[in-house]
Design an enzyme around this catalytic site. Structure first.
Site, PDB file in Angstrom:
ATOM      1  N   GLY A 147       2.965   5.769  -3.185  1.00 33.22           N
ATOM      2  CA  GLY A 147       4.148   6.466  -3.673  1.00 33.22           C
ATOM      3  C   GLY A 147       4.116   6.695  -5.171  1.00 33.22           C
ATOM      4  O   GLY A 147       4.549   7.746  -5.668  1.00 33.22           O
TER       5      GLY A 147
ATOM      6  N   GLY B   1       0.814  -1.215   0.000  1.00 31.69           N
ATOM      7  CA  GLY B   1       0.000   0.000   0.000  1.00 31.69           C
ATOM      8  C   GLY B   1       0.843   1.257   0.000  1.00 31.69           C
ATOM      9  O   GLY B   1       0.459   2.272  -0.602  1.00 31.69           O
ATOM     10  N   ASP B   2       1.982   1.226   0.676  1.00 30.30           N
ATOM     11  CA  ASP B   2       2.870   2.389   0.683  1.00 30.30           C
ATOM     12  C   ASP B   2       3.406   2.676  -0.707  1.00 30.30           C
ATOM     13  O   ASP B   2       3.453   3.836  -1.146  1.00 30.30           O
ATOM     14  CB  ASP B   2       4.047   2.146   1.641  1.00 30.30           C
ATOM     15  CG  ASP B   2       3.703   2.464   3.084  1.00 30.30           C
ATOM     16  OD1 ASP B   2       2.744   3.216   3.319  1.00 30.30           O
ATOM     17  OD2 ASP B   2       4.398   1.958   3.980  1.00 30.30           O
ATOM     18  N   THR B   3       3.841   1.644  -1.396  1.00 29.24           N
ATOM     19  CA  THR B   3       4.470   1.874  -2.693  1.00 29.24           C
ATOM     20  C   THR B   3       3.437   2.260  -3.759  1.00 29.24           C
ATOM     21  O   THR B   3       3.753   3.047  -4.654  1.00 29.24           O
ATOM     22  CB  THR B   3       5.271   0.642  -3.139  1.00 29.24           C
ATOM     23  OG1 THR B   3       4.445  -0.521  -3.071  1.00 29.24           O
ATOM     24  CG2 THR B   3       6.472   0.442  -2.240  1.00 29.24           C
TER      25      THR B   3
END
Length: 403
Positions: free
Chosen positions: A178, A173-175
């Site tokens: 990003g 989810g972070d990437t």
């Protein structure tokens, strides 16, 4: 902002101040650095960014932090202190983009509301990446990858039949957020480059919405068909056959035969041409409707043969498939080697460190290999010196905990 050279990345001349922490927003700034942006990483003087303390760490060296923040210069600054706030505002005239991921309202409480930021630089792009966005009942909540993966509907699709949904061993989810961060920066910079009179904007990027955005069919499937898609293990319920299979010698591999042409070739590869005429399997809608019966046949055939034989048959019939790779498989694969998919980043502590290549590639453009992420405050003298701050003044600010 200056014009980029044809031999440089498309974001050459764009200056980004990355004051975000951990992974989501910083990864977006890193992608921009890969394509030529000058990114300055701003950290608190105590170096408490959580990514500096996450595994992998070797002899105190934060390996993940180094590769995730590649290509950036590094400074320290506590913007919560009055002197730190004034220094930040003085710097903003030199930057095109400010990236932050603090809880909604944090910068406002520190006297850095959007009006103040735009007084310092009217063309500044301020990207705010939070778990849930700047508005709504959850806007003040802390957000972490596994939380917004779960809330977005993404994790619900990863459950085995009848079992608990599963997270991957990586904050995907972070990437994903990003990538949307990098896209936001590139899109807004294209607007600014096209209009010298254009004003800066505030980008409200919700990581939960970024993940939900890539799940296109869920709302329409629910409204029009009354279906709430759920996890089916590795089985796909929107196309067939497609699953994770196991060979007789225990090798796991993924295979997809979605199109009619590929399905017909798979029947030949399995020496089962009669399946193509079976009314349960003669079209994609029929195969999806009878997916469990179909998958029992396909997985049963794979379970009777070793992976070498399966590979030979599938390659001969041009069936898309792959063994499930670990990093050792990726490093050994001749295709990845030929494309230099793993590059080596120069590093002061280790000589060099391996990392994924710059994506995408631009034909005819050789991008310079970025160095690993900076040491804490490594470029303080360089960045603050450009503001006219002397070495003595910088030492005083350091003693006061401002930088």
């Amino acid at each position: 902002m200056t014009h980029s050279s044809t031999n440089a990345g498309s974001l050459a001349g764009v200056r980004i101040l990355d004051m975000a922490t951990v992974l989501a927003a910083p990864s977006g700034a890193t992608m921009c650095a890969d394509h030529g942006a000058d990114v300055v990483k701003l950290e608190l003087p105590d170096g408490n960014d959580a990514l500096r303390h996450m595994q992998p760490i070797k002899n105190g060296s934060p390996l993940w932090w180094k590769v995730a923040n590649r290509g950036k210069r590094g400074i320290t600054l506590d913007v919560r202190k009055p002197q730190g706030r004034e220094l930040l505002l003085a710097m903003l005239a030199q930057f095109d983009v400010l990236v932050e991921n603090f809880r909604t309202g944090s910068l406002d409480r520190w006297g850095l509301d959007i009006a103040t930021l735009h007084r310092a630089n009217p063309r500044l792009i301020v990207v705010r990446l939070t778990g849930f966005g700047q508005t709504g009942p959850y806007s003040a909540r802390a957000g972490f990858a596994r939380v917004f993966e779960a809330m977005s509907g993404f994790t619900n699709l990863t459950a085995p039949v009848g079992g608990a949904p599963m997270h991957s061993n990586y904050p995907i989810g972070d990437t994903v957020a990003g990538i949307f961060c990098a896209f936001s920066i590139a899109a807004e910079m294209a607007r600014l480059r096209a209009d010298p009179e254009a004003r800066g904007v505030e980008v409200d990027l919700s990581a939960t919405e970024a993940l939900f955005r890539i799940l296109d069919p869920l709302p329409v499937e629910h409204e029009q068909l009354g279906l709430a898609r759920r996890g089916e293990g590795n089985l796909a319920t929107y196309t067939a056959p497609s699953n994770m299979y196991r060979s007789a010698d225990g090798v796991f591999f993924s295979m997809v035969a979605s199109s009619q042409a590929v399905w017909l070739r798979l029947c030949i590869a399995m020496d089962k041409p009669q399946l193509a005429e079976d009314p349960r399997f003669d079209s994609l809608p029929h195969r999806v409707a009878h997916v469990h019966a179909l998958d029992a046949i396909v997985s049963g055939w794979f379970a009777e043969h070793g992976f070498a034989r399966i590979s030979e048959k599938l390659e001969a019939c041009e069936i898309p498939f792959s063994k499930v790779y670990d990093i050792a498989d990726i490093e050994a694969d001749p295709h990845f080697q030929a494309r230099e998919t793993i590059i080596r980043l120069p590093d002061a502590d280790h000589g060099s460190l391996p990392a994924p290549c710059i994506v995408p590639r631009i034909i005819g453009r050789d991008m310079p290999v970025p160095r690993t992420g900076p040491a804490l405050g490594e470029h303080n003298a360089e960045v603050y010196g450009a503001l006219g701050i002397s070495a003595d003044a910088l030492a005083q600010l350091r003693a006061q905990g401002v930088v």
